[in-house]
Design a protein around this motif. Structure first.
Motif, PDB file in Angstrom:
ATOM      1  N   UNK A  42       0.856  -1.179   0.000  1.00 29.39           N
ATOM      2  CA  UNK A  42       0.000   0.000   0.000  1.00 29.39           C
ATOM      3  C   UNK A  42       0.893   1.230   0.000  1.00 29.39           C
ATOM      4  N   UNK A  43       0.456   2.267  -0.703  1.00 31.88           N
ATOM      5  CA  UNK A  43       1.232   3.504  -0.750  1.00 31.88           C
ATOM      6  C   UNK A  43       0.637   4.536   0.196  1.00 31.88           C
ATOM      7  N   UNK A  44       1.536   5.302   0.832  1.00 30.25           N
ATOM      8  CA  UNK A  44       1.089   6.394   1.700  1.00 30.25           C
ATOM      9  C   UNK A  44       1.843   7.649   1.322  1.00 30.25           C
ATOM     10  N   UNK A  45       1.099   8.707   1.084  1.00 27.67           N
ATOM     11  CA  UNK A  45       1.707   9.964   0.678  1.00 27.67           C
ATOM     12  C   UNK A  45       1.601  10.974   1.818  1.00 27.67           C
ATOM     13  N   UNK A 170      -7.424   0.984   0.148  1.00 24.21           N
ATOM     14  CA  UNK A 170      -6.748   0.471   1.327  1.00 24.21           C
ATOM     15  C   UNK A 170      -7.752   0.114   2.416  1.00 24.21           C
ATOM     16  N   UNK A 171      -7.298  -0.709   3.317  1.00 23.55           N
ATOM     17  CA  UNK A 171      -8.175  -1.141   4.392  1.00 23.55           C
ATOM     18  C   UNK A 171      -7.697  -0.551   5.711  1.00 23.55           C
ATOM     19  N   UNK A 172      -8.591  -0.490   6.663  1.00 20.27           N
ATOM     20  CA  UNK A 172      -8.199  -0.030   7.990  1.00 20.27           C
ATOM     21  C   UNK A 172      -7.917   1.452   8.108  1.00 20.27           C
ATOM     22  N   UNK A 173      -8.294   2.230   7.107  1.00 18.89           N
ATOM     23  CA  UNK A 173      -8.015   3.653   7.159  1.00 18.89           C
ATOM     24  C   UNK A 173      -9.278   4.478   6.929  1.00 18.89           C
ATOM     25  N   UNK A 183      -7.035   4.684  -4.727  1.00 14.61           N
ATOM     26  CA  UNK A 183      -6.669   3.337  -5.196  1.00 14.61           C
ATOM     27  C   UNK A 183      -5.174   3.080  -5.071  1.00 14.61           C
ATOM     28  N   UNK A 184      -4.693   3.017  -3.844  1.00 13.43           N
ATOM     29  CA  UNK A 184      -3.265   2.894  -3.604  1.00 13.43           C
ATOM     30  C   UNK A 184      -2.874   1.559  -2.985  1.00 13.43           C
ATOM     31  N   UNK A 185      -3.680   0.564  -3.220  1.00 17.12           N
ATOM     32  CA  UNK A 185      -3.370  -0.759  -2.697  1.00 17.12           C
ATOM     33  C   UNK A 185      -3.100  -1.669  -3.890  1.00 17.12           C
TER      34      UNK A 185
END
Length: 198
Positions: A42-45, A170-173, A183-185
DNA sequence: GCAATGATTTACT
DNA sequence: GTAAATCATTGCC
């Protein structure tokens, strides 16, 4: 074969997250050698993503994310699980890639022992907390350079075509509101080692 | 200095 | 399907 530090310092964290699929993740901890193929990320910015820990604040914990890419960032969640991230981008840009699942390659027995399991099951490394435990990753590895000899990534001839990669949210966020819909997963299609699809 | 909470997993109803 | 476990980090007093 080991990925160079520059690899992690690209501007586009989403592209890196996608490209990491199929790469080898290797740890050599406590004299135990284990490795696996990354199959879900998963990406996080840090600048436009509310779900990122570093969004809108800079604290001692997230400091490592602000440094130049190529460092590990391990976060303890729910007091139980160590989540393994790779800090990316250049100094001052707090981007990160969360590794959510791997496919075991070497040191399976070691991973089984760490997880207190005796049979190889997909859940051995499916999920960020599980794979960290299997590989021996704990919060004390935060800030460890991925160019060192404790934990690192290697290129692998195995690359996935775009039609073999599933892209999702992503999940859990959920608390991140609209950012949770990004759509970063990324995960490998039809791979039994990824965490269960929701 | 102290209380609230989460990038989750696991077990049980 | 729902709930509990469990602690470092954070933010407010």
């Amino acid at each position: 074969m080991k990925l160079p530090a520059e690899y992690y310092q690209g501007e586009d964290v989403v592209a890196i997250a996608k490209d990491l699929l199929g790469k080898l993740l290797i740890t050599s901890i406590d004299g135990q050698f284990t490795s696996g193929v990354i199959v879900e990320t998963e990406a996080y910015n840090g600048r436009c993503d509310r779900a990122c820990h570093a969004f809108g604040r800079r604290t001692p914990r997230t400091e490592v994310l602000y440094k130049a890419g190529g460092l590990s960032y391990v976060y303890l969640c729910y007091g139980i699980h160590s989540l393994f991230n790779i800090a990316t981008n250049v100094e001052g840009k707090a981007d990160a890639v969360l590794i959510r699942a791997i496919e075991p390659v070497e040191g399976v027995e070691v991973m089984l022992k760490r997880r207190k399991m005796d049979v190889l099951k997909p859940q051995l490394t499916a999920g960020p907390g599980s794979l960290s435990e299997a590989l021996g990753i704990t919060t004390r590895l935060t800030g460890t350079p991925l160019s060192g000899s404790t934990i690192w990534l290697e290129d692998n001839d195995k690359t996935y075509d775009s039609d073999e990669i599933l892209i999702g949210t992503r999940v859990g966020v959920a608390y991140a509101k609209e950012d949770a819909l990004l759509p970063w997963r990324f995960r490998v299609k039809d791979n039994k080692w990824i965490s269960k699809a929701k």
